[in-house]
Write an enzyme that holds these catalytic residues in place. Structure first.
Site: not given
Ligand code: GLP
Length: 251
Positions: A67, A136, A138, A143
């Site tokens: 992404d 959540n 995702h 989402e």
């Molecule tokens: C973002 C990214 C995801 C990631 C998520 C959790 O939204 N787009 O790919 O898995 O955050 O991030 P973290 O690892 O910082 O908790």
């Protein structure tokens, strides 16, 4: 599904890096699906150390990222391109021309989604897709929604995701409201999926994803339909899942 429980973040990262490096050693010209977020930081650091020591090479690897924020230039310190360069690509021997992310500055979002799906199709199925997990449920920026979005798409980020990501920006107002993300079909096309989770704040999302119903309201739950998923987590992140009685493989 294989589940590895590790004592802490450091051990979790080492385990995930081991699994990822095994893929690269067995198939040096593989495609890797890569992720951003704070969870993979220690994984990338471990891989970069092995690469610096000459134990691992990414010279023939191609990568496709999940992404990118819409509206951020590659040089913006919070763009995912910048993240990947600074935390991983600039520290390993991968050919920069072989690294792909959605283009946050594309003028035409619909055309950019088509372009990125073409990139993914031409790259071929990733040998492994690395994933973190949002609070959540995702994955990438898929989402919670009424239906699974299959192809690359532009997403309106939820309030929960914007607030979780505010920590990387000077203020909540600076967090982009939209992002491009690989869709569920792209994620499921990987031959293996490796989900890395850490910390008590993820425990609920882990349990809902891997022990609750398969539903687009918890996007990661779709991973239960994939034939080769490995979940690597520290004890805190796996705490709620363990209460559901899901069997664990300890190594
Ligand atoms: C973002 C990214 C995801 C990631 C998520 C959790 O939204 N787009 O790919 O898995 O955050 O991030 P973290 O690892 O910082 O908790």
């Amino acid at each position: 599904m294989r589940i590895y429980e590790e004592a802490d973040y450091r051990a979790m990262c080492r385990r995930a890096a081991n699994i990822l490096s095994a893929c690269v050693i067995l198939e040096p010209d593989c495609v890797l699906g890569l992720a951003t977020g704070s969870t993979p930081l220690g994984i990338y650091d471990q891989l970069a150390q092995w690469c610096a020591r000459g134990d691992l090479s990414f010279a023939a690897v191609h990568s496709v990222n999940l992404d990118e924020y819409r509206g951020l230039a590659p040089q913006h310190p919070q763009s995912y391109r910048y993240f990947m360069q600074s935390h991983f690509f600039d520290r390993i021997d991968i050919d920069p021309a072989n690294t792909e992310l959605p283009d946050g500055l594309a003028d035409d979002p619909a055309a950019e989604c088509i372009r990125y799906d073409t990139v993914l199709r031409r790259a071929g199925a990733p040998a492994l897709q690395l994933l973190g997990l949002g609070h959540n449920g995702h994955i990438g920026f898929n989402e919670p929604a009424d239906a699974f979005a299959l192809g690359t798409h532009l997403v309106d980020l939820t309030a929960s995701t914007i607030s979780a990501n505010t920590r990387f920006f000077a203020s909540e107002g600076e967090v982009p409201r939209q992002a491009y993300t690989m869709g569920i079909a792209g994620i499921l096309s990987a031959r293996r999926v490796l989900v890395a989770v850490s910390g008590a704040d993820k425990a609920d999302a882990v349990a809902r994803s891997f022990a609750g119903p398969v539903t687009p309201q918890v996007p990661a739950s779709i991973l239960r339909l994939h034939p080769d998923v490995t979940l690597v987590g520290d004890t805190a992140a796996l705490a709620e899942l363990k209460k559901t009685g899901v069997p664990f493989e300890r190594v």
